[in-house]
Design an enzyme around this catalytic site. Structure first.
Site, PDB file in Angstrom:
ATOM      1  CG  ASP A 154      -1.881   1.153   1.396  1.00 29.58           C
ATOM      2  OD1 ASP A 154      -2.375   1.615   0.260  1.00 29.58           O
ATOM      3  OD2 ASP A 154      -1.796   1.641   2.561  1.00 29.58           O
ATOM      4  CG  ASP A 199      -1.365   7.961   0.596  1.00 25.83           C
ATOM      5  OD1 ASP A 199      -0.246   8.063   0.219  1.00 25.83           O
ATOM      6  OD2 ASP A 199      -2.454   8.106   0.332  1.00 25.83           O
TER       7      ASP A 199
END
Length: 189
Positions: free
Chosen positions: A8, A10
Site C-alpha cells: 500500500d 499512504d
C-alpha cells in the site's frame, strides 16, 4: 519464480493524512521505507504498489498530481538503488461501484497480470489498514500489517488480523523477510 511484495502507499511508504495526500509537497516518504524498497529490489524481490486514491474522485487532486507523486517516489527508490516494477491505483470513491478499490481485488489482479503470474499465492501484501489485508487475503497473498500510518489503529481494533504478521514499519518487515529468506533450507538436487 517471481517473488513479489505488494505495498500500500499512504501510511506504508509515505506519511498518511486524514485530509488526504493532495500535492507533491504533502507527499512525505518515510526514509526507511525508501531504503527498504531498495533492499527488497536488490535481494531479487519484485516490488509493486497498489493504492486507493479516492481523492481524485473527491476532486482533491488530479491524475497529473498523483503521477507527479509517483514519479518522485520512483526517483527516490531509484536513487537508493531499487525499483518499483508496478504502480496501480484506484481513482474511485467508496460509492463508485468499481472492482479495484481495496478490499476488492482489482488492483492486485492488475499487478498479477502485469507480472505474468497465474496466482499471487506466496506473494506478500503489506498495508496499514484492514482493507489492504483483506484484498491480499482474497487473492492468497501472505499479509503483513505495519504500525505506521493507520496501522496502530488497525492493530488496536484487532479484528481480521488472524494469520497477519505485524511489524513496526516497512523496514522491520524487510529485515524479517530478508533474514527469514536466508534461513530457508536450501534444496540440493
Amino acid at each position: 519464480m517471481t517473488q513479489l511484495v505488494i505495498l500500500d502507499r499512504d501510511g506504508v511508504i509515505n506519511q498518511d493524512s486524514d485530509d488526504y495526500v493532495k500535492s507533491l509537497d504533502e507527499f512525505i516518504p518515510y526514509p526507511q521505507a525508501i531504503e527498504a524498497i531498495a533492499r527488497l529490489s536488490q535481494a531479487g524481490w519484485t516490488v509493486a504498489v497498489a493504492t486507493n486514491q479516492s481523492g481524485i474522485a473527491r476532486g482533491y487532486f488530479d491524475v497529473a498530481t498523483l503521477e507527479a507523486m509517483h514519479a518522485r517516489m520512483q526517483e527516490l527508490v531509484s536513487a537508493a538503488g531499487g525499483n518499483i516494477a508496478y504502480i496501480t491505483y484506484c481513482p474511485h470513491g467508496p460509492d463508485d461501484d468499481c472492482s479495484c478499490r481495496k478490499p476488492l481485488t482489482g488492483l492486485l489482479e492488475r499487478i498479477r497480470d502485469a507480472a505474468g503470474l497465474e496466482t499471487l499465492e506466496g506473494s506478500w501484501m503489506v498495508g496499514d489498514s484492514l482493507r489492504d489485508l483483506q484484498a491480499g487475503n482474497a487473492v492468497s497473498c501472505q499479509s503483513a500489517l505495519v504500525r505506521t500510518g493507520k496501522g496502530r489503529r488497525t492493530e488496536l481494533k484487532g479484528a481480521g488480523l488472524d494469520h497477519v504478521r505485524i511489524f513496526d514499519d516497512l523496514a522491520t518487515f524487510t529485515d524479517w523477510l530478508l533474514s527469514s529468506e536466508q534461513k530457508a533450507p536450501s534444496h540440493s538436487p
